[in-house]
Scaffold this active site. Structure first.
Site, mmCIF file in Angstrom:
data_model
loop_
_atom_site.group_PDB
_atom_site.id
_atom_site.type_symbol
_atom_site.label_atom_id
_atom_site.label_comp_id
_atom_site.label_asym_id
_atom_site.label_seq_id
_atom_site.Cartn_x
_atom_site.Cartn_y
_atom_site.Cartn_z
ATOM 1 N N ARG A 228 20.356 48.156 69.178
ATOM 2 C CA ARG A 228 20.215 49.591 68.983
ATOM 3 C C ARG A 228 19.574 49.883 67.625
ATOM 4 N NH1 ARG A 228 20.592 49.889 73.667
ATOM 5 N NH2 ARG A 228 22.122 51.023 74.931
ATOM 6 N N HIS A 276 11.379 49.669 73.653
ATOM 7 C CA HIS A 276 12.722 49.549 74.271
ATOM 8 C C HIS A 276 12.609 48.975 75.698
ATOM 9 C CE1 HIS A 276 17.098 51.223 74.267
ATOM 10 N NE2 HIS A 276 16.995 50.147 75.037
HETATM 11 P P1 NAP Z 1 28.964 42.739 75.250
HETATM 12 O O1 NAP Z 1 29.053 41.814 76.424
HETATM 13 O O2 NAP Z 1 29.953 43.846 75.151
HETATM 14 O O3 NAP Z 1 29.053 41.808 73.945
HETATM 15 C C1 NAP Z 1 29.172 42.350 72.672
HETATM 16 C C2 NAP Z 1 29.346 41.208 71.679
HETATM 17 O O4 NAP Z 1 29.298 41.763 70.363
HETATM 18 C C3 NAP Z 1 30.679 40.481 71.800
HETATM 19 O O5 NAP Z 1 30.495 39.105 71.579
HETATM 20 C C4 NAP Z 1 31.509 41.095 70.671
HETATM 21 O O6 NAP Z 1 32.487 40.229 70.132
HETATM 22 C C5 NAP Z 1 30.437 41.319 69.629
HETATM 23 N N1 NAP Z 1 30.858 42.349 68.683
HETATM 24 C C6 NAP Z 1 31.122 43.659 68.917
HETATM 25 N N2 NAP Z 1 31.462 44.282 67.779
HETATM 26 C C7 NAP Z 1 31.442 43.348 66.801
HETATM 27 C C8 NAP Z 1 31.718 43.375 65.424
HETATM 28 N N3 NAP Z 1 32.111 44.490 64.800
HETATM 29 N N4 NAP Z 1 31.593 42.231 64.729
HETATM 30 C C9 NAP Z 1 31.221 41.080 65.349
HETATM 31 N N5 NAP Z 1 30.937 40.989 66.662
HETATM 32 C C10 NAP Z 1 31.045 42.117 67.374
HETATM 33 O O7 NAP Z 1 27.532 43.415 75.154
HETATM 34 P P2 NAP Z 1 26.164 42.934 75.820
HETATM 35 O O8 NAP Z 1 26.165 43.192 77.266
HETATM 36 O O9 NAP Z 1 25.892 41.553 75.362
HETATM 37 O O10 NAP Z 1 25.118 43.958 75.165
HETATM 38 C C11 NAP Z 1 24.941 44.069 73.749
HETATM 39 C C12 NAP Z 1 24.091 45.274 73.427
HETATM 40 O O11 NAP Z 1 22.729 45.024 73.772
HETATM 41 C C13 NAP Z 1 24.398 46.541 74.207
HETATM 42 O O12 NAP Z 1 25.514 47.226 73.672
HETATM 43 C C14 NAP Z 1 23.120 47.340 74.054
HETATM 44 O O13 NAP Z 1 23.181 48.154 72.914
HETATM 45 C C15 NAP Z 1 22.057 46.273 73.844
HETATM 46 N N6 NAP Z 1 21.089 46.228 74.958
HETATM 47 C C16 NAP Z 1 19.765 46.409 74.661
HETATM 48 C C17 NAP Z 1 18.831 46.329 75.668
HETATM 49 C C18 NAP Z 1 17.369 46.478 75.379
HETATM 50 O O14 NAP Z 1 16.561 46.521 76.300
HETATM 51 N N7 NAP Z 1 16.968 46.533 74.127
HETATM 52 C C19 NAP Z 1 19.238 46.068 76.987
HETATM 53 C C20 NAP Z 1 20.579 45.909 77.234
HETATM 54 C C21 NAP Z 1 21.502 45.987 76.216
HETATM 55 P P3 NAP Z 1 33.725 39.717 71.032
HETATM 56 O O15 NAP Z 1 33.135 38.692 71.966
HETATM 57 O O16 NAP Z 1 34.629 39.100 70.027
HETATM 58 O O17 NAP Z 1 34.269 40.914 71.746
HETATM 59 C C1 GLV Z 2 19.506 49.319 77.377
HETATM 60 O O1 GLV Z 2 19.237 49.477 76.225
HETATM 61 C C2 GLV Z 2 20.841 49.166 77.879
HETATM 62 O O2 GLV Z 2 21.792 49.352 77.113
HETATM 63 O O3 GLV Z 2 20.993 48.852 79.081
#
Ligand code: NAP
Ligand code: GLV
Length: 313
Positions: A228, A276
């Site tokens: 983000r 994005h």
């Molecule tokens: P997720 O499965 O919820 O994983 C989040 C990870 O971040 C977990 O390992 C969590 O730790 C860690 N975390 C959260 N807060 C933290 C903190 N304060 N300090 C250290 N580690 C922390 O999320 P995801 O599905 O991988 O997605 C991550 C993000 O990618 C989304 O929230 C979104 O913003 C972004 N995204 C971007 C796109 C794009 O096209 N650019 C697409 C999809 C998603 P724990 O394992 O210990 O809980």
């Molecule tokens: C894209 O940024 C998503 O969070 O799916």
């Protein structure tokens, strides 16, 4: 079942999304805007949303599930009108995970082999081969070890990179140095030639890459932000690039999207701008994820991928 589908998208995209959802869930009643009639609004039990306008879920008194088509739900959590008692599920889409792996691999390969710099050299008509480092001479730090970060870390490790990953809680992942806590973060930042951000946007991660944190990155390192825009203090990043402390930034997300015309990132010689698109929801597979949750709701079974609202992701 009466279902609201709401998002911020062009009409063609909305129709495409509706097509895949109706195929996965035939026989339901679909709304593309909240019903204005109170009795009909009271029948809406499920809202399927893609980064919707704030306030769109207001007045749906019998809502039982909010299913996001986006993985990141930070905007929903910032909307005070989203009912806090209704379960909120986020998208975990196999095709999205795969796309994120592609974007991360392309970024790391391009940085490690100097391909971004070679593109710039071509513009100058400059013929000059860079040093050829092996993958095991390149350390990558993945911030966030969740659905996306975990897969990215494993894919990089499989390519021979030295991979560290940082999460909130301690973790174990084969082939990956797992770090947590402030000391783990500082260790990871000091070592890595490439830092990939895949943290969710929460109170703890807003403005994460400020001047101090950028200064704690290894000199000459590059930042890849695929999570983000609000996690990066843009002027601090520009200063770190311009001082030469950081080599390059690959940015898919921005504080304001679309990135405004005239923004310094557009023309910066060491910033790569993506619109994005690192990993988009693919409705061909995401519709099955939605279907599974709607059927679980109907059967009174546990819902998948629920957001822990108090932790913010
Ligand atoms: P997720 O499965 O919820 O994983 C989040 C990870 O971040 C977990 O390992 C969590 O730790 C860690 N975390 C959260 N807060 C933290 C903190 N304060 N300090 C250290 N580690 C922390 O999320 P995801 O599905 O991988 O997605 C991550 C993000 O990618 C989304 O929230 C979104 O913003 C972004 N995204 C971007 C796109 C794009 O096209 N650019 C697409 C999809 C998603 P724990 O394992 O210990 O809980
Ligand atoms: C894209 O940024 C998503 O969070 O799916």
């Amino acid at each position: 079942m009466s279902i609201l589908l709401s998002g911020r998208w062009p009409q063609a995209e909305q129709q495409q999304c509706l097509h895949w959802l109706q195929t996965a869930l035939p026989g339901e009643q679909w709304w593309l805007a909240p019903p204005t009639d109170a009795a009909q609004a009271a029948q809406v039990e499920v809202a399927i949303v893609a980064n919707p306008e704030p306030g769109v879920l207001q007045g749906l008194q019998n809502l039982r599930l909010i299913q996001s088509l986006w993985a990141g739900v930070d905007r929903l959590l910032q909307d005070p009108t989203v009912p806090p008692e209704v379960p909120l599920a986020r998208m975990v889409d196999p095709a999205m995970n795969e796309a994120m792996v592609h974007t991360a691999l392309w970024s790391v390969l391009s940085l490690h082999r100097g391909f971004f710099d070679l593109q710039a050299q071509q513009q100058q008509g400059l013929w000059q081969a860079p040093a050829q480092l092996r993958a095991d001479e390149w350390r990558v730090l993945v911030l966030g070890l969740g659905e996306l970060g975990g897969r990215v870390a494993q894919a990089l490790s499989a390519q021979g990179y030295r991979v560290s990953a940082w999460s909130r809680r301690p973790a174990v992942l084969n082939g990956v140095q797992c770090l947590h806590g402030e000391a783990g973060l500082n260790q990871g930042l000091a070592q890595a030639q490439t830092v990939i951000n895949l943290l969710p946007l929460t109170e703890q991660t807003r403005d994460f890459f400020n001047a101090a944190r950028l200064a704690s990155m290894r000199p000459g390192a590059s930042l890849v932000n695929l999570a983000r825009g609000a996690q990066v203090v843009e002027e601090d990043l520009l200063a770190a690039l311009d001082s030469g402390h950081l080599h390059r930034a690959v940015l898919d997300v921005f504080r304001q999207e679309p990135l405004p015309a005239g923004h310094a990132f557009w023309q910066h010689p060491r910033v790569t701008v993506l619109p994005h698109c690192a990993a988009q929801t693919d409705m061909r597979s995401a519709a099955a994820v939605v279907r599974a949750n709607v059927l679980a709701l109907r059967a009174g079974q546990p819902l998948a991928h629920l957001v822990q609202r108090q932790q913010g992701y």
